[in-house]
Design a protein around this motif. Structure first.
Motif, PDB file in Angstrom:
ATOM      1  N   VAL A 183       0.764  -1.237   0.214  1.00 29.30           N
ATOM      2  CA  VAL A 183       0.007   0.065   0.061  1.00 29.30           C
ATOM      3  C   VAL A 183       0.968   1.062   0.045  1.00 29.30           C
ATOM      4  O   VAL A 183       0.760   2.102  -0.656  1.00 29.30           O
ATOM      5  N   GLU A 184       1.954   1.246   0.569  1.00 29.82           N
ATOM      6  CA  GLU A 184       2.900   2.364   0.764  1.00 29.82           C
ATOM      7  C   GLU A 184       3.459   2.854  -0.519  1.00 29.82           C
ATOM      8  O   GLU A 184       3.536   3.889  -1.025  1.00 29.82           O
ATOM      9  N   MET A 185       3.844   1.587  -1.197  1.00 36.16           N
ATOM     10  CA  MET A 185       4.692   1.850  -2.374  1.00 36.16           C
ATOM     11  C   MET A 185       3.671   2.329  -3.523  1.00 36.16           C
ATOM     12  O   MET A 185       4.134   3.277  -4.199  1.00 36.16           O
ATOM     13  N   LEU A 186       2.487   1.710  -3.600  1.00 39.51           N
ATOM     14  CA  LEU A 186       1.403   2.147  -4.647  1.00 39.51           C
ATOM     15  C   LEU A 186       1.066   3.619  -4.240  1.00 39.51           C
ATOM     16  O   LEU A 186       0.671   4.250  -5.127  1.00 39.51           O
ATOM     17  N   TYR A 187       0.954   3.875  -3.074  1.00 42.75           N
ATOM     18  CA  TYR A 187       0.492   5.536  -2.728  1.00 42.75           C
ATOM     19  C   TYR A 187       1.669   6.249  -3.100  1.00 42.75           C
ATOM     20  O   TYR A 187       1.254   7.373  -3.540  1.00 42.75           O
TER      21      TYR A 187
END
Length: 234
Positions: A185-189
């Motif tokens: 999630v962090e990477m996609l965000y």
């Protein structure tokens, strides 16, 4: 083109040998060049030894070992930062999604996308074996929180099969903070905030009953990480 395949692994002696054999057989049939990076996350079993005995030619396999168990997100970051590929595939050590599905993701890259994430929850997905009902329900609940708090347009951020343009993956990995399972999630965000084009593509997927995700402990940590991401990046 050079494809880097990053495989985080923690106590995966049961499955890693078969996974690396399948990856080697598939990549050996392709015209593009490849490298495989196994990040052993402080395993207490023979994970690292099995990786080193895999059938890859010299220079095609890199094994990185964490001194202690640091978490999947930490291990993915190490692998991505070590990758030299024009494209970087991050895949789970149990190969719940067959390596052959990478061709489908590469085809979307050829259409102009910067990131293509495998998904179990879009129209062209094929789930061969579902998770137990509790885990599947908690996963869907988690994704509702992802949509409400951070990223509103992905049905499945947690499928462990994602393809990135190498430069964008390495750039993003340098600033990531999440060490656990919520790294996706962090990477996609962060990638979305930078304006990269992201495609969610259906893939074949089969549940591994030996998953390292603990239903309650891991889920609580992941939910808390959503709020940390929100706090860190706004």
């Amino acid at each position: 083109m050079l494809l880097s395949v990053v495989i985080p692994a923690y106590n995966e002696e049961r499955s890693l040998g078969g996974t690396l054999s399948a990856v080697h057989k598939f990549l050996s049939s392709k015209k593009y060049d490849h490298e495989v990076i196994v990040v052993d996350d402080g395993s207490k079993d023979a994970t690292a030894d099995i990786a080193k005995k895999s059938p890859f030619a010299p220079g095609k396999l890199i094994v990185i070992s964490n001194e202690k168990n640091m978490g999947k997100g930490f291990s993915v970051r190490r692998g991505v930062l070590a990758a030299k590929g024009d494209l970087v595939l991050v895949t789970d050590a149990d190969l719940s999604t067959p390596i052959s599905e990478v061709d489908k993701l590469i085809a979307f890259m050829d259409k102009g996308f910067d990131v293509v994430i495998g998904s179990r929850d879009v129209s062209d997905s094929k789930v061969v074996k579902h998770q137990p009902l509790l885990r599947e329900t908690m996963g869907k609940t988690f994704n509702l929180f992802v949509k409400a708090l951070l990223i509103g347009d992905f049905n499945d951020t947690q499928c462990g099969f994602k393809l990135f343009k190498g430069a964008s993956a390495r750039e993003t990995a340098k600033i990531m903070k999440i060490d656990g399972f919520c790294y996706d999630v962090e990477m996609l965000y962060l990638l979305r905030r930078k304006g990269y084009k992201i495609k969610e593509a259906g893939v074949v997927w089969e549940n591994d009953p030996h998953t390292k995700v603990k239903v309650f402990n891991s889920s609580f940590s992941m939910f808390m990480d959503l709020f940390r991401i929100k706090m860190w990046y706004g």
